[in-house]
Design an enzyme around this catalytic site. Structure first.
Site, PDB file in Angstrom:
ATOM      1  N   HIS A 174      -0.359  -3.073   2.139  1.00  0.00           N
ATOM      2  CA  HIS A 174      -1.407  -4.095   2.289  1.00  0.00           C
ATOM      3  C   HIS A 174      -1.777  -4.263   3.768  1.00  0.00           C
ATOM      4  CE1 HIS A 174      -1.828  -5.650  -1.757  1.00  0.00           C
ATOM      5  NE2 HIS A 174      -0.543  -5.921  -1.876  1.00  0.00           N
ATOM      6  N   GLU A 215      -4.523  -3.602  -3.743  1.00  0.00           N
ATOM      7  CA  GLU A 215      -3.321  -3.279  -4.504  1.00  0.00           C
ATOM      8  C   GLU A 215      -3.135  -1.758  -4.612  1.00  0.00           C
ATOM      9  OE1 GLU A 215      -1.402  -5.746  -4.982  1.00  0.00           O
ATOM     10  OE2 GLU A 215       0.126  -4.944  -6.328  1.00  0.00           O
ATOM     11  N   HIS A 238       5.705  -2.057  -0.002  1.00  0.00           N
ATOM     12  CA  HIS A 238       4.506  -2.546  -0.698  1.00  0.00           C
ATOM     13  C   HIS A 238       3.644  -3.376   0.272  1.00  0.00           C
ATOM     14  CE1 HIS A 238       2.382  -4.188  -4.360  1.00  0.00           C
ATOM     15  NE2 HIS A 238       2.139  -5.174  -3.517  1.00  0.00           N
ATOM     16  N   GLU A 239       4.270  -4.322   0.933  1.00  0.00           N
ATOM     17  CA  GLU A 239       3.514  -5.176   1.860  1.00  0.00           C
ATOM     18  C   GLU A 239       2.996  -4.375   3.055  1.00  0.00           C
ATOM     19  OE1 GLU A 239       2.562  -8.012   0.778  1.00  0.00           O
ATOM     20  OE2 GLU A 239       3.928  -7.933  -0.928  1.00  0.00           O
TER      21      GLU A 239
HETATM   22 MG    MG Z   1       0.441  -6.717  -3.763  1.00  0.00          MG
END
Ligand code: MG
Length: 498
Positions: free
Chosen positions: A271, A297, A267-268
């Protein structure tokens, strides 16, 4: 800075570079605060960070900066990049022009106290302990909306702070679709039972050192450049953009249930990749960063939900998982796929799966709308919360701590933030569909050809930074606007084989 030819813009960007440098220092100090800072250093770090943030604010509100901004605004024939700079700076200046310093001080004081009372209330599982603070925050948020201004509904002024251009009217049809279709889909998935509610791997402990090795190897494989970033550990995973060549991520290693750690890392990564792939020609300018929380997101959730939880990803990375984690010895790829994709109506948003997640946001959206647009008595909120949980997810919290008190956001004054999570999830599904049509996304994953995926994201989304508004960027990237149906389709196909 060849994109920026106008002399006033160039002067403005030169002044802005001081602000950028302060932001960069704040980011690095913030990263350190959450990772390696000695325990007792808190107080002085807090003071230093507070001073730096006041300093950058002062630079932006200085007469010289304003003068260049006003001159640049009167210029004709600006490039799209130059217009983007003025749009982004204009938003920031409007914020400070609208909100007087004493209002901002009152807001800061209120949220500092609210944070404390929220912690106490949550610990004691009693909403009443938080109620006076929340009342004040709602009151100040309404005032904030009036001061900032809006066209249609007060809530729009708050939404726009987190997602430029977002309105209640824009969100309503998205959430209507979620409200009418998602609970039914969840029920069907539960009946079908291909994807379980629980999995025995959730309680299995793993070796932390081995998990760290796995995370680093996997990050390298999907293309995280360790010469332009780092992976460290923090209480909550986050990404921090320090400079165009220094975008760091953190993860966590809870003692069991390894997917929590693995999926947080990926997830990171999503980003970080966004920031790392922004065109270098925009570096150190106001538009050299990701444009909004919703778009950001969408990037993290694309890698987490669409890529990492796919059958193809698990198939082709199984041997890497097994190399590091001995607990996986008896599991095959399909079993791991089931483990990565359990579906379970649950009480806590941050633990929710891809399918039920948006129902948690729906509840918050409906409540926030009432809070700001209408004159609801905040005392009624816990009852409202629990009724909605029962209605949409079929479960009722036993107490306020696992109900209305679970999120930190309102105590920080962040009303209007939650919907950006839904925008991210919906958009991730739309990006996946577009990419699949153009470059056969799932075949790319199957071939471990992550560079084609990264290139697609860079060309269509990342490189633009904040040149365009989020809405315009979505159009450029996928040729349509936000559409919850594409997300529903993704869920139906994946979980119901429809
Ligand atoms: Mg996030």
């Amino acid at each position: 800075m060849t994109l920026f030819k106008n002399k006033y813009i160039r002067k403005l960007l030169d002044l802005y570079r001081d602000i950028w440098a302060i932001n960069s220092a704040e980011a690095l100090m913030g990263w350190d605060l959450d990772t390696y800072m000695p325990k007792s250093a808190h107080r002085y770090r807090g003071i230093a960070l507070g001073r730096l943030s006041t300093l950058s604010q002062r630079l932006m509100l200085s007469e010289e900066f304003r003068k260049q901004y006003d001159k640049a605004r009167r210029e004709k024939n600006l490039t799209i990049e130059e217009k983007g700079v003025l749009r982004v700076l204009g938003r920031e200046l409007h914020y400070y022009d609208s909100l007087p310093p004493n209002f901002l001080r009152e807001l800061a004081r209120t949220t500092t106290n609210a944070r404390k009372s929220w912690l106490i209330a949550k610990k004691k599982k009693r909403y009443e302990k938080f109620l006076p603070s929340l009342k004040k925050i709602i009151e100040l948020s309404r005032r904030k909306a009036e001061l900032l201004g809006y066209k249609d509904k007060p809530y729009d002024a708050l939404l726009d702070l987190y997602e430029e251009g977002l309105t209640t009217k824009r969100l309503e049809p998205l959430f209507r679709d979620i409200k009418h279709n998602l609970p039914r889909i969840v029920k069907k998935i539960l009946v079908k039972r291909v994807f379980p509610m629980n999995h025995e791997l959730e309680s299995k402990k793993y070796n932390k050192e081995a998990m760290e090795k796995l995370s680093k190897e996997l990050l390298k494989r999907i293309g995280y450049p360790f010469n332009r970033g780092r992976l460290d550990v923090s209480a909550h995973p986050f990404t921090i953009d320090i400079s165009p060549n220094d975008v760091r991520i953190t993860t966590w290693y809870p003692e069991k249930n390894f997917r929590e750690s693995l999926l947080a890392t990926i997830h990171e990564f999503g980003h970080a990749l966004y920031e790392l792939q922004i065109s270098k020609s925009l570096s150190m300018t106001p538009i050299g960063i990701g444009v909004s929380l919703g778009i950001h997101e969408s990037q993290s959730r694309f890698w987490e939900n669409i890529v990492a939880k796919s059958k193809q990803f698990i198939d082709t990375n199984l041997s890497l998982f097994k190399k590091h984690l001995s607990i996986l010895d008896q599991y095959d790829s399909f079993e791991l796929y089931r483990y990565f994709n359990t579906v379970k109506p649950s009480l806590i948003r941050v633990k929710a799966d891809e399918v039920t997640y948006n129902l948690h946001i729906l509840i918050r959206f409906e409540i926030e709308k009432e809070m700001i647009n209408k004159d609801i008595d905040p005392r009624e909120l816990p009852v409202m919360w629990n009724e909605k949980m029962e209605k949409y997810l079929g479960i009722t919290p036993k107490n306020d701590a696992e109900g209305i008190l679970q999120d930190v956001h309102w105590s920080q004054g962040s009303i209007g933030y939650f919907p950006t999570y839904t925008i991210g999830t919906l958009l991730a599904a739309q990006i996946a569909r577009k990419m699949d049509r153009q470059i056969k996304l799932y075949k790319r994953i199957e071939e471990k050809d992550y560079s084609s995926i990264r290139n697609w994201l860079r060309e269509r989304i990342h490189r633009y930074g904040s040149i365009y508004t989020p809405e315009r960027l979505i159009r450029i990237a996928i040729g349509q606007s936000l559409d919850p149906e594409v997300f529903m389709e993704h869920i139906r196909r994946k979980y119901l084989f429809e």
